[in-house]
Enzyme design. Structure first.
Site, short mmCIF file in Angstrom:
data_model
loop_
_atom_site.label_atom_id
_atom_site.label_comp_id
_atom_site.label_asym_id
_atom_site.label_seq_id
_atom_site.Cartn_x
_atom_site.Cartn_y
_atom_site.Cartn_z
N GLN A 1 0.58 -1.10 -0.01
CA GLN A 1 0.02 0.04 0.10
C GLN A 1 0.86 1.20 -0.09
OE1 GLN A 1 -1.29 1.16 3.78
NE2 GLN A 1 -3.26 1.70 3.11
N SER B 1 1.89 6.42 2.65
CA SER B 1 2.51 7.53 3.27
C SER B 1 3.86 8.25 2.55
CB SER B 1 2.96 6.81 4.70
OG SER B 1 1.87 6.32 5.23
N SER C 1 5.10 -1.20 3.80
CA SER C 1 5.24 -2.55 4.43
C SER C 1 5.45 -3.69 3.04
CB SER C 1 4.23 -2.99 5.13
OG SER C 1 4.15 -1.83 6.20
N GLU D 1 -8.55 -1.52 6.06
CA GLU D 1 -7.22 -1.89 6.90
C GLU D 1 -7.25 -2.19 8.44
OE1 GLU D 1 -4.07 0.78 6.39
OE2 GLU D 1 -2.67 -0.40 7.30
N ASN E 1 -2.84 5.76 17.07
CA ASN E 1 -3.68 5.74 18.28
C ASN E 1 -4.59 7.04 18.41
OD1 ASN E 1 -2.84 3.19 18.75
ND2 ASN E 1 -2.29 3.67 20.86
N GLU E 2 -3.73 8.25 18.23
CA GLU E 2 -4.40 9.54 18.34
C GLU E 2 -5.40 9.81 17.19
OE1 GLU E 2 -1.07 9.19 18.67
OE2 GLU E 2 -0.86 9.28 20.68
C1 LIG Z 1 4.73 -1.16 10.95
C2 LIG Z 1 4.22 0.33 10.26
C3 LIG Z 1 3.79 0.07 8.92
C4 LIG Z 1 3.29 0.80 7.98
N1 LIG Z 1 3.09 0.45 6.70
C5 LIG Z 1 2.56 1.54 5.78
C6 LIG Z 1 2.23 0.77 4.53
O1 LIG Z 1 2.41 -0.14 4.07
N2 LIG Z 1 1.90 1.85 3.40
C7 LIG Z 1 1.79 3.06 3.98
O2 LIG Z 1 1.58 4.00 3.03
N3 LIG Z 1 2.40 3.74 5.12
C8 LIG Z 1 2.58 2.85 6.16
N4 LIG Z 1 2.97 3.12 7.36
C9 LIG Z 1 2.88 4.53 7.85
C10 LIG Z 1 1.90 4.95 8.62
O3 LIG Z 1 0.57 5.06 7.87
C11 LIG Z 1 2.12 6.36 9.32
O4 LIG Z 1 3.30 6.29 9.91
C12 LIG Z 1 1.02 6.84 10.04
O5 LIG Z 1 -0.22 7.26 9.22
C13 LIG Z 1 1.56 8.16 10.93
O6 LIG Z 1 2.11 9.15 10.01
P1 LIG Z 1 3.61 9.73 10.56
O7 LIG Z 1 4.46 8.74 10.68
O8 LIG Z 1 3.74 10.81 9.18
O9 LIG Z 1 3.40 10.48 11.52
P2 LIG Z 1 2.66 12.07 11.70
O10 LIG Z 1 1.41 11.97 11.16
O11 LIG Z 1 3.76 12.89 11.44
O12 LIG Z 1 2.35 12.01 13.26
C14 LIG Z 1 3.36 12.48 14.47
C15 LIG Z 1 2.71 12.36 15.72
O13 LIG Z 1 1.39 13.24 15.64
C16 LIG Z 1 0.25 12.73 15.90
N5 LIG Z 1 -0.73 13.56 15.17
C17 LIG Z 1 -0.80 13.91 13.72
N6 LIG Z 1 -1.70 14.40 13.32
C18 LIG Z 1 -2.72 14.38 14.70
C19 LIG Z 1 -3.94 15.03 14.94
N7 LIG Z 1 -4.86 15.46 13.84
N8 LIG Z 1 -4.27 14.87 16.01
C20 LIG Z 1 -3.59 14.16 17.21
N9 LIG Z 1 -2.39 13.94 16.84
C21 LIG Z 1 -2.08 14.02 15.71
C22 LIG Z 1 0.28 11.42 15.65
O14 LIG Z 1 -0.52 10.49 16.19
C23 LIG Z 1 1.91 11.20 15.93
O15 LIG Z 1 1.95 10.95 17.23
C24 LIG Z 1 3.24 2.11 8.22
C25 LIG Z 1 3.71 2.58 9.47
C26 LIG Z 1 4.29 1.57 10.56
C27 LIG Z 1 4.73 1.85 11.94
#
Ligand SMILES: Cc1cc2nc3c(=O)[nH]c(=O)nc-3n(C[C@H](O)[C@H](O)[C@H](O)COP(=O)(O)OP(=O)(O)OC[C@H]3O[C@@H](n4cnc5c(N)ncnc54)[C@H](O)[C@@H]3O)c2cc1C
Length: 421
Positions: free
Chosen positions: A141, A144, A176, A259, A386-387
Site C-alpha cells: 500500500q 504515506s 510494508s 485496513e 492511536n491519536e
Molecule cells: C509498521 C508500520 C507499517 C506501515 N505500513 C505502511 C504501508 O504499508 N503503507 C503506507 O502508506 N504507510 C505505512 N505506514 C505509515 C503509517 O501509516 C504512518 O506512519 C502513520 O499514518 C503516521 O504518519 P507519520 O509517521 O507521518 O506521523 P505524523 O502524521 O507526522 O504524526 C506524528 C505524531 O503526531 C500525531 N498526530 C498527527 N496528526 C494528529 C492529529 N490530527 N491529532 C492528534 N495527533 C496527531 C500522531 O498521532 C503522531 O503521534 C506504516 C507505519 C508503520 C509503523
C-alpha cells in the site's frame, strides 16, 4: 465431504460441522503445526528466510484455493466461496497454531482486495482478485510520504497523464512489504489545483516496472519489513485507476477502513491478541510468579482488554456479515488491539525482569521479550496512529465537534505542506 456448489449463482453453504472437518483434513495434510515454544519465540526474518517463507506461503495458498478454502467470504465470481463470515471463524479456530504464511497476503486480502471488489472495474476484479486468492501476487500500500502520514491527503507524489499512460514521480515511505510485492495500490496527486482531498487518484502499480526503486528501512528489532519507494518517471497504463480519476480520497478511505478492520477486528490467523494473554501467562508460570498480586493484576488487565477486544471484533464481524461497509468501529478494534499488545508487552517485560534485557546467546527464546517490548509500537502507528483513531471515534462515534480544517477548500498548490514552502 461436502463441497461448496460450483453451479453459477447457487451458494450452497456446506454444513458447518462438515466444513470444519474439511478444514481439519486439509491442515493435517498440508500445513505445519508450530509448537507452542516456537510460537512464543516468534520469528526474526532475514531476507533469505523471508523469501523462502513467501515461496512456501504461495504454494500453500494455491493449495487452499484448489481445495475451495480460499477467499471464504469473497464473491464466487472472482474465485471466492461466497460464504457467511461464520466460516471464517471456523477456519481461524482450526488454523490456530498452524503456519500458513497468510500474513504475506494480508494487504491483498484485508485491504486492496476488498477495495478493488468495491470500486474496481470489472476487468480489474476478474484479473486481480483470483490471482490474490491463488497466492500468485502479493501487494503493498503506497500512501504515506515523508511529509504526509496522518494527513495523507497532503501527499505530493504526482501522476501526470501522457497519452495512454500515467507518469509517476515522487516518493513513498514506510511501505510494508514493498521489497517483495508484485503490485502496489498507489495514491497520487492528479490535480494540484483542486483542494487536497479532491485531486487524488488511486492506481494499481506493477512494482517491477522501470522507474520504481525500493530501498529497505531497518527497524529497531533489526528486521527490515518496510521501505522507501521512489518513482522516477514510472509509466503505467490509463486503465490502472481504481475508481474515479480525482476520486482517490474515497478509495483511500475505503481501503483504510478495511485496513483497520483487518488489523483490529479480523482475528483469524493473525490473532496476536489471543496469543498475547497465553504467552504472558506461560511466562509468569515459568518464572513462578503467578501468585504475586502485582503480576496477577497485570495478567488480569491483559485478559480483560483481550476479552473486550473479542466482543468488539464480534460486533464488527456481525456488521460486515449484515452487509454494512466497515465504519468507525474498525477504529475502536484497532485502537484496542494496540492497547492489548502494549499491555501484554509491558506485563511480559516486567515479569521477565532482567532477562528481558540480557540473555544467554545460546537461548533461542532469550530475546523474545525484548522484541515483544519493541514490536507493539508497530500497531500504535501503522494504519493510522492511536491519536488518529481517537479523533475518528470522538467525531464519528461520540459526535464531538470536528477538528478545524482551515486548508480544506484551498487549492493544494497553495498549501504549505511537504516540500511546498
Ligand atoms: C509498521 C508500520 C507499517 C506501515 N505500513 C505502511 C504501508 O504499508 N503503507 C503506507 O502508506 N504507510 C505505512 N505506514 C505509515 C503509517 O501509516 C504512518 O506512519 C502513520 O499514518 C503516521 O504518519 P507519520 O509517521 O507521518 O506521523 P505524523 O502524521 O507526522 O504524526 C506524528 C505524531 O503526531 C500525531 N498526530 C498527527 N496528526 C494528529 C492529529 N490530527 N491529532 C492528534 N495527533 C496527531 C500522531 O498521532 C503522531 O503521534 C506504516 C507505519 C508503520 C509503523
Amino acid at each position: 465431504m461436502t463441497s461448496v456448489s460450483r453451479i453459477a449463482g447457487v451458494a450452497a453453504a456446506p454444513e458447518p460441522g462438515r466444513f470444519r472437518e474439511r478444514v481439519r483434513a486439509w491442515l493435517a495434510e498440508y500445513a505445519r503445526k508450530v509448537e507452542a515454544k516456537e510460537q512464543r519465540r516468534g520469528r526474526r526474518f532475514d531476507r533469505e528466510a523471508e523469501m523462502e517463507a513467501l515461496a512456501r506461503a504461495r504454494v500453500l495458498q494455491a493449495s487452499l484455493f484448489d481445495a475451495g478454502l480460499a477467499g471464504l467470504t469473497w464473491s464466487r465470481e472472482y474465485g471466492g466461496q461466497g460464504l457467511p463470515s461464520e466460516y471464517l471463524r471456523i477456519f481461524a479456530e482450526e488454523a490456530r497454531g498452524y503456519e500458513l504464511g497468510t500474513n504475506f497476503f494480508n494487504i491483498a486480502f484485508g485491504m486492496v482486495g476488498p477495495t478493488i471488489a468495491q470500486l474496481g472495474s470489472e476487468d480489474q476484479k476478474s484479473t486481480y482478485l483470483p490471482r490474490m486468492l491463488r497466492g500468485q501476487d502479493t501487494w503493498c500500500q503506497l500512501f504515506s510520504e515523508p511529509g504526509a502520514g496522518s494527513d495523507v491527503a497532503s501527499l505530493q507524489t504526482r501522476a501526470v497523464r501522457d497519452g495512454d499512460e500515467w507518469v509517476i514521480d515522487g516518493q513513498k515511505v514506510w511501505t510494508s512489504g514493498a521489497h517483495r510485492a508484485d503490485f502496489g495500490a498507489l495514491l497520487a496527486r492528479t490535480d494540484p489545483d483542486a483542494p487536497k482531498h479532491q485531486g487524488l487518484t488511486m492506481f494499481i502499480l506493477d512494482m517491477r516496472i522501470n522507474g520504481v526503486t525500493v530501498k529497505p528501512l531497518r527497524q529497531i528489532t533489526g528486521e527490515a519489513q518496510f521501505n522507501e519507494v521512489f518513482f522516477d518517471g514510472a509509466r503505467i497504463p490509463i486503465d490502472s485507476v481504481i475508481g474515479e480519476v480525482n476520486g482517490g480520497w474515497n478509495a483511500a478511505v475505503t481501503m483504510l477502513m478495511n485496513e483497520r478492520v483487518a488489523i483490529g477486528a479480523a482475528g483469524g490467523g493473525n490473532d496476536v491478541t489471543a496469543g498475547s494473554f497465553s504467552n504472558v501467562l506461560a511466562l509468569a508460570e515459568r518464572m513462578g510468579t503467578t501468585k504475586d498480586p502485582v503480576v496477577r493484576q497485570r495478567l488480569a488487565r491483559v485478559y480483560t482488554l483481550a476479552r473486550v477486544l473479542g466482543f468488539v471484533r464480534q460486533r464488527t464481524q456481525d456488521a460486515v456479515k449484515a452487509g454494512r461497509t466497515p465504519g468507525p468501529e474498525g477504529s475502536i478494534a484497532k485502537l484496542l488491539s494496540a492497547e492489548v499488545l502494549q499491555a501484554a508487552a509491558d506485563a511480559g517485560t516486567s515479569i521477565a525482569g532482567v532477562s528481558a534485557q540480557a540473555w544467554a546467546s545460546d537461548d533461542p527464546e532469550g530475546d523474545a521479550w525484548a522484541r515483544g517490548a519493541m514490536s507493539p509500537f508497530i500497531i500504535t502507528i501503522g494504519g493510522g496512529t492511536n491519536e488518529i483513531q481517537r479523533n475518528i471515534i470522538g467525531e464519528r462515534v461520540l459526535g464531538l465537534p470536528k477538528e478545524p480544517q482551515v486548508d480544506r477548500d484551498m487549492p493544494f498548490r497553495e498549501l504549505k505542506v511537504g516540500t511546498q514552502r
